[in-house]
Design a protein around this motif. Structure first.
Motif, PDB file in Angstrom:
ATOM      1  N   ALA A   1       0.829  -1.211   0.000  1.00  8.23           N
ATOM      2  CA  ALA A   1       0.000   0.000   0.000  1.00  8.23           C
ATOM      3  C   ALA A   1       0.863   1.261   0.000  1.00  8.23           C
ATOM      4  N   ALA A   2       1.978   1.238   0.736  1.00 14.99           N
ATOM      5  CA  ALA A   2       2.860   2.406   0.773  1.00 14.99           C
ATOM      6  C   ALA A   2       3.415   2.710  -0.614  1.00 14.99           C
ATOM      7  N   ALA A   3       3.820   1.665  -1.334  1.00 12.19           N
ATOM      8  CA  ALA A   3       4.370   1.847  -2.681  1.00 12.19           C
ATOM      9  C   ALA A   3       3.290   2.329  -3.654  1.00 12.19           C
ATOM     10  N   ARG A   4       2.082   1.815  -3.503  1.00  8.73           N
ATOM     11  CA  ARG A   4       0.982   2.290  -4.351  1.00  8.73           C
ATOM     12  C   ARG A   4       0.746   3.777  -4.139  1.00  8.73           C
ATOM     13  N   THR A   5       0.777   4.204  -2.880  1.00  7.63           N
ATOM     14  CA  THR A   5       0.556   5.617  -2.578  1.00  7.63           C
ATOM     15  C   THR A   5       1.636   6.490  -3.207  1.00  7.63           C
ATOM     16  N   ALA A   6       2.887   6.059  -3.097  1.00  2.14           N
ATOM     17  CA  ALA A   6       3.991   6.829  -3.684  1.00  2.14           C
ATOM     18  C   ALA A   6       3.842   6.929  -5.202  1.00  2.14           C
ATOM     19  N   THR A   7       3.536   5.818  -5.836  1.00  2.00           N
ATOM     20  CA  THR A   7       3.415   5.807  -7.295  1.00  2.00           C
ATOM     21  C   THR A   7       2.204   6.610  -7.750  1.00  2.00           C
ATOM     22  N   ARG A   8       1.100   6.494  -7.026  1.00  2.00           N
ATOM     23  CA  ARG A   8      -0.099   7.271  -7.383  1.00  2.00           C
ATOM     24  C   ARG A   8       0.159   8.768  -7.266  1.00  2.00           C
ATOM     25  N   HIS A   9       0.961   9.165  -6.288  1.00  2.00           N
ATOM     26  CA  HIS A   9       1.303  10.583  -6.162  1.00  2.00           C
ATOM     27  C   HIS A   9       1.973  11.079  -7.436  1.00  2.00           C
ATOM     28  N   LEU A  10       2.892  10.287  -7.969  1.00  2.00           N
ATOM     29  CA  LEU A  10       3.567  10.668  -9.214  1.00  2.00           C
ATOM     30  C   LEU A  10       2.609  10.644 -10.394  1.00  2.00           C
ATOM     31  N   LEU A  11       1.731   9.654 -10.430  1.00  2.00           N
ATOM     32  CA  LEU A  11       0.724   9.586 -11.495  1.00  2.00           C
ATOM     33  C   LEU A  11      -0.203  10.793 -11.449  1.00  2.00           C
ATOM     34  N   ASP A  12      -0.599  11.200 -10.251  1.00  2.00           N
ATOM     35  CA  ASP A  12      -1.489  12.355 -10.098  1.00  2.00           C
ATOM     36  C   ASP A  12      -0.830  13.648 -10.576  1.00  2.00           C
ATOM     37  N   LEU A  13       0.505  13.666 -10.566  1.00  2.00           N
ATOM     38  CA  LEU A  13       1.244  14.836 -11.043  1.00  2.00           C
ATOM     39  C   LEU A  13       1.455  14.798 -12.564  1.00  2.00           C
ATOM     40  N   GLY A  14       0.889  13.783 -13.212  1.00  2.00           N
ATOM     41  CA  GLY A  14       0.974  13.688 -14.664  1.00  2.00           C
ATOM     42  C   GLY A  14       2.114  12.847 -15.190  1.00  2.00           C
ATOM     43  N   HIS A  15       2.877  12.211 -14.315  1.00  2.00           N
ATOM     44  CA  HIS A  15       4.002  11.388 -14.765  1.00  2.00           C
ATOM     45  C   HIS A  15       3.500  10.064 -15.323  1.00  2.00           C
ATOM     46  N   ARG A  16       4.114   9.638 -16.413  1.00  2.00           N
ATOM     47  CA  ARG A  16       3.800   8.349 -17.008  1.00  2.00           C
ATOM     48  C   ARG A  16       5.050   7.484 -17.179  1.00  2.00           C
ATOM     49  N   ARG A  17       6.209   8.099 -17.386  1.00  2.00           N
ATOM     50  CA  ARG A  17       7.469   7.337 -17.397  1.00  2.00           C
ATOM     51  C   ARG A  17       8.052   7.373 -15.981  1.00  2.00           C
ATOM     52  N   ILE A  18       7.555   6.457 -15.171  1.00  2.00           N
ATOM     53  CA  ILE A  18       7.953   6.417 -13.756  1.00  2.00           C
ATOM     54  C   ILE A  18       8.886   5.233 -13.549  1.00  2.00           C
ATOM     55  N   ALA A  19      10.110   5.509 -13.148  1.00  4.57           N
ATOM     56  CA  ALA A  19      11.087   4.448 -12.892  1.00  4.57           C
ATOM     57  C   ALA A  19      10.999   3.989 -11.443  1.00  4.57           C
ATOM     58  N   HIS A  20      11.523   2.798 -11.219  1.00  2.06           N
ATOM     59  CA  HIS A  20      11.579   2.249  -9.860  1.00  2.06           C
ATOM     60  C   HIS A  20      12.980   1.732  -9.590  1.00  2.06           C
ATOM     61  N   ILE A  21      13.602   2.200  -8.524  1.00  2.00           N
ATOM     62  CA  ILE A  21      14.887   1.657  -8.091  1.00  2.00           C
ATOM     63  C   ILE A  21      14.651   0.943  -6.771  1.00  2.00           C
TER      64      ILE A  21
ATOM     65  N   GLU B   1      22.473   3.998 -13.871  1.00  2.00           N
ATOM     66  CA  GLU B   1      22.121   2.976 -14.856  1.00  2.00           C
ATOM     67  C   GLU B   1      20.880   3.387 -15.652  1.00  2.00           C
ATOM     68  N   LEU B   2      19.894   3.947 -14.979  1.00  2.00           N
ATOM     69  CA  LEU B   2      18.696   4.432 -15.675  1.00  2.00           C
ATOM     70  C   LEU B   2      19.051   5.475 -16.723  1.00  2.00           C
ATOM     71  N   LEU B   3      19.935   6.399 -16.365  1.00  2.00           N
ATOM     72  CA  LEU B   3      20.315   7.467 -17.284  1.00  2.00           C
ATOM     73  C   LEU B   3      21.126   6.933 -18.451  1.00  2.00           C
ATOM     74  N   ARG B   4      21.923   5.891 -18.232  1.00  2.00           N
ATOM     75  CA  ARG B   4      22.698   5.300 -19.329  1.00  2.00           C
ATOM     76  C   ARG B   4      21.803   4.627 -20.359  1.00  2.00           C
ATOM     77  N   ARG B   5      20.637   4.204 -19.951  1.00  2.00           N
ATOM     78  CA  ARG B   5      19.746   3.496 -20.862  1.00  2.00           C
ATOM     79  C   ARG B   5      19.059   4.433 -21.864  1.00  2.00           C
ATOM     80  N   GLY B   6      19.179   5.721 -21.685  1.00  2.00           N
ATOM     81  CA  GLY B   6      18.573   6.673 -22.606  1.00  2.00           C
ATOM     82  C   GLY B   6      17.100   6.883 -22.300  1.00  2.00           C
ATOM     83  N   ASP B   7      16.538   7.983 -22.850  1.00  2.00           N
ATOM     84  CA  ASP B   7      15.140   8.358 -22.614  1.00  2.00           C
ATOM     85  C   ASP B   7      14.815   8.274 -21.133  1.00  2.00           C
ATOM     86  N   PRO B   8      15.431   9.135 -20.322  1.00  2.00           N
ATOM     87  CA  PRO B   8      15.269   9.039 -18.870  1.00  2.00           C
ATOM     88  C   PRO B   8      13.827   9.223 -18.433  1.00  2.00           C
ATOM     89  N   PRO B   9      13.472   8.689 -17.296  1.00  2.00           N
ATOM     90  CA  PRO B   9      12.110   8.848 -16.771  1.00  2.00           C
ATOM     91  C   PRO B   9      11.866  10.285 -16.333  1.00  2.00           C
TER      92      PRO B   9
END
Length: 344
Positions: free
Chosen positions: A163-183, A235-243
């Protein structure tokens, strides 16, 4: 020299009652405590902690087992446990596994705790079958905190990591983010955490609920610390098209992400938003958005759940009779590290 037996005879109570009264335990009535204190003062009895404990056939110590004491969460939990136990007249015996297999075997699979403690608190340490058997054989009360293993008869104090992770991710989704990375944590890490697995599941569930398919290219594993967060973000940044946003499985990884983004010349949150889980002591200083978990409260509550069985009316070791998990609430804390998704 006056002994505890002399105080007990003068006060008209057992030596175990004298021990509990002089330690301030809550199972002694106010009238009895006053009688014991008056007898001790009259006889000029100097309390010996070890003698007081042995009078009741007890060690007066509680073992606390942690994977690595240098991590923020474990340090906060241990401090709160120690404070509560100290107020109740108990000592804390710390076992820091430190990621070393020999330490783990010595503490969890041998008789290292036998007759040395009255109870055990196990923090975020998933158990193997042989370890469950060894701890069960000790026949001691215990509590687990944020553990991936349920010990028979031991309650667990934790948060709902999914539930904690869902809340964090939903916060980013509510801000309009769609390319959301997870480390997140490395499943091969020697500490054998399981929280990061639940947090990944919550992240993926939130994406699917928003109609998005989790992208494996946006999910990087590393160690559960600041350097691990830095490496994962690099590593995320090396992969190109950053989140446009990063959800880190803990605040320390999020702090590492902030470092990597700064070093890459990216602005937070204008270019990339970052959120973690914990509400680490430094999160406010760094302006890090996070999901706050009550780390100190988890330690305090675990210690409290042990107190009544340990301080039974006969002074003997009691057993906790329920293994129902106690799940404490988390809350979203929005700070400067998260903001609206940038326009493409």
């Amino acid at each position: 020299m006056t002994r505890i037996d002399d105080v007990a005879r003068l006060a008209g109570v057992s030596t175990a009652t004298v021990s509990r009264a002089l330690r301030g335990l809550p199972t002694v009535s106010a009238a009895t405590r006053r009688r014991v204190l008056a007898a001790a003062e009259q006889l000029q009895y100097a309390v010996s902690p070890s003698a007081s404990r042995l009078a009741g056939g007890r060690t007066g110590s509680v073992a606390v087992v942690v994977p690595r004491i240098t991590r923020w969460f474990f340090g906060v939990v241990v401090e709160s446990v120690e404070d509560f136990l100290h107020e109740s007249g108990y000592d804390l015996l710390l076992h820091n596994l430190g990621g070393r297999e020999q330490n783990r075997q010595r503490v969890l699979r041998t008789t290292a705790l036998h007759k040395r403690v009255d109870a055990i608190i196990l923090v975020a340490t998933p158990l193997r079958d042989a370890e469950v058997d060894a701890l069960t054989a000790l026949d001691l009360p215990g509590v687990t905190i944020s553990s991936g293993t349920q010990m028979p008869g031991w309650p667990c104090v934790r948060i709902d990591d999914v539930a904690a992770a869902r809340t964090a991710t939903r916060h980013l989704l509510d801000l309009g983010h769609r390319r959301i990375a997870h480390i997140s944590g490395d499943p091969d890490d020697e500490l054998a955490f399981t929280a990061h697995l639940d947090r990944r599941r919550g992240y993926q569930e939130a994406l699917r609920e928003a109609g998005l398919h989790p992208d494996p290219g946006l999910d990087v594993e590393s160690t559960f610390d600041i350097p691990g967060g830095t490496r994962a973000t690099e590593e995320l940044l090396r992969r190109g098209d950053p989140p446009t946003a990063i959800f880190a499985a803990c605040d320390e990884m999020a702090m590492g992400a902030l470092t990597a983004l700064r070093d890459a010349g990216l602005r937070v949150p204008e270019d990339v938003s970052v959120i973690g889980i914990d509400d680490h002591a430094l999160s406010g200083v760094l302006g890090l958005s996070t999901i706050a978990q009550p780390a100190a409260e988890q330690g305090r509550l675990a210690a409290k759940m042990l107190l009544d069985p340990l301080a039974g009316p006969t002074g003997g070791t009691g057993m906790i009779t329920t293994d129902t998990p106690v799940i404490l609430p988390t809350r979203l804390v929005v700070r400067e590290s998260t903001g609206p998704a940038r326009a493409h």
